[in-house]
Each structure stands twice: as C-alpha cells, then as structure tokens.
Enzyme design. Structure first.
Site, mmCIF file in Angstrom:
data_model
loop_
_atom_site.group_PDB
_atom_site.id
_atom_site.type_symbol
_atom_site.label_atom_id
_atom_site.label_comp_id
_atom_site.label_asym_id
_atom_site.label_seq_id
_atom_site.Cartn_x
_atom_site.Cartn_y
_atom_site.Cartn_z
ATOM 1 N N SER A 155 0.836 -1.200 0.000
ATOM 2 C CA SER A 155 0.000 0.000 0.000
ATOM 3 C C SER A 155 0.868 1.245 0.000
ATOM 4 C CB SER A 155 -0.891 0.001 1.250
ATOM 5 O OG SER A 155 -1.561 1.232 1.417
ATOM 6 N N TYR A 168 -2.064 -1.042 10.215
ATOM 7 C CA TYR A 168 -2.130 -1.273 8.775
ATOM 8 C C TYR A 168 -0.799 -0.899 8.115
ATOM 9 C CZ TYR A 168 -3.947 -1.014 3.975
ATOM 10 O OH TYR A 168 -4.164 -1.203 2.625
#
Length: 275
Positions: A155, A168
């Site tokens: 990401s 995350y």
C-alpha cells in the site's frame, strides 16, 4: 494465447475487488487460475467481508473467458487450507507460475486506543497471512523449474503516514522487506518478487462507513462524496480513488515476461500520493 498463455496463477483474496480483477484479466490473457478467499468472519473488521457468492461469481467470470479455475474457501491465517488449495490447483493444471498475495483487511483505529485484537488480526492477515500464502505456493513454482513471478499487494501506507493506521501501515511496511529478502532468495531460481503500492482503490475495503469516518472525522455522518472530497487532497493527480483494474494493469505487467528483469522493487500506483 495472450501475455500469460499456458501459465497458472495463484491469487488470494480473489472473491472480489482487486483479487477478482486480477483473476479475470489473467484469464483473459491465457492463464488458468487457482483462487482462494474465505467466508470466515473477522470481528475487528468494520465492513462486510466477501462471501461464498463472491468467489462463485469470480469462478463464473473466469470460466466465461474459456479458462479453467480451481477455487477454494481458505483463510490466509490457515496454512493447511492454503496448502490444500494450492495442491488442488497444481494437481488440476500441472504447474504453478505466478503467485499474487493480495488478501488483506482494513480496520482504522487510534494507535494507543485500538484493542489487542484489532492489532493482532491486522498483523495475522496482512503480514503473516502473506507469508503463509507464499510458503504454501512458491515451492510449487520452484519445483516447476521454469522461473516465475510473485507479486505482493502492499500500500501507499508503507511510505506515507496517516493517523489511525499504525497497524495497517506496519503490516504493509513489513511486506516490503519480506519481498526484498524473498527476491534475493528466489533469484537463483529465476523467480521475481515485487510489491505494488496502491493509493485508495474503489473496493468494499475502502467504500464503507469506517473509511469515510477516517477520512472525514469532521463530519458526523460522512458519505462517499465527503470521502472523495478528502481523498482527492491526498493524490496529486485529480482522482479520489483508483479502480481495481488500474492496479491489475501493473500486476499483469509484473507477472508477464515483459517484466522478466524486474525484481525486488516497490511499484507505486498512487496518483502522485507519495509526492
């Protein structure tokens, strides 16, 4: 035959979103597919996860291209289930050439206020689950002796910090060094390993109330339009969120022979978000 004619790809998180678009595009380019997703529930995830109907739709779409698919319900936290799924695919198709570790979750929370369960589920799925997926699948690519390609979905959060995403971002950052070490280990087998790093993508993982609130804490009940207003400020190009197909285009390139000398790299697909 297409860019992937005669090859077989293993894809996690294939029930919907990016995993489904990867499976469909790979099939259109000539690959047979081994697909996994899970019907298991994760209590800390604040949006509906995929279900059996989602994976069945992926199967339908792939078979409509004329290619073959083996699909199994397998949680990336369950190494035995992953191994069984990969073995079933290799037995059906006779080989494995491509591994795309795509499955992941999102559960925004303040760093010092999140529960231990929120942290642990994130690490177990987004980081350890990727390692288990690779451990289950990559040995079959090595055994084939033909080389191959591994792509891991990371990401933009691995490079750009946002509040409420420590778990995350930690998981996605961990994938970068996992990729680099594996790229070195697999290079003698002519197997390439890379990560892709999308900005926000218009999938169910993003298009939900929890993410809207993450992006618009100033509003009591933000909706998609409110989210998109904020998301546009993160990207330098004039777009709020990419489409899954935008990520698939880069993943397809990385797993194809056109990228035969690309390994150990972090491929940003971020509309300039890292600038």
């Amino acid at each position: 035959m297409g860019k992937l004619g005669g090859k077989v790809a293993f894809i996690t998180g294939a029930g919907r979103g990016q995993g489904r678009t990867h499976a469909l595009r790979f099939a259109q380019e000539g690959a047979d597919i081994v697909a996994v997703d899970t019907t298991a529930r994760v209590a800390t995830v604040p949006y509906p996860l995929s279900g059996a109907d989602d994976l069945a739709e992926t199967v339908r779409l792939v078979e409509a291209t004329g290619r073959r698919i083996v699909a199994r319900d397998a949680d990336v936290r369950d190494f035995a289930a992953l191994s069984a799924a990969v073995t079933a695919g290799v037995e059906a198709f006779g080989r494995l050439d491509i591994v795309v570790a795509n499955a992941g979750i999102s559960s925004p929370a303040p760093t010092l206020e999140m529960s231990e369960a929120v942290w642990q589920d994130m690490i177990d799925i987004n980081l350890t689950g990727v390692w288990k997926s690779l451990k289950a699948a990559v040995p079959h690519v090595i055994e084939g002796g033909r080389g191959g390609s591994v792509v891991i979905t990371s990401s933009l959060a691995a490079f750009h910090a946002n509040e409420n995403t420590a778990h995350y971002s930690a998981s996605k950052s961990g994938l970068v060094m996992l990729m680099k070490v594996l790229a070195k280990e697999l290079a003698p087998h002519n197997i390439r390993v890379n990560t892709v790093h999308p900005t926000t993508v218009a999938t169910e993982m993003i298009l939900n109330e929890a993410t809207y609130r993450l992006f618009r804490p100033d509003l009591a009940e933000p909706d998609r339009a409110d989210f998109e207003e904020a998301a546009r400020t993160l990207n330098r190009l004039p777009v709020a969120a990419l489409e899954p197909e935008d990520i698939t285009a880069t993943v397809l390139h990385l797993v194809s022979d056109e990228a035969r000398y690309i390994t150990g790299t972090t491929q940003l697909i971020d509309a300039g978000g890292a600038l």
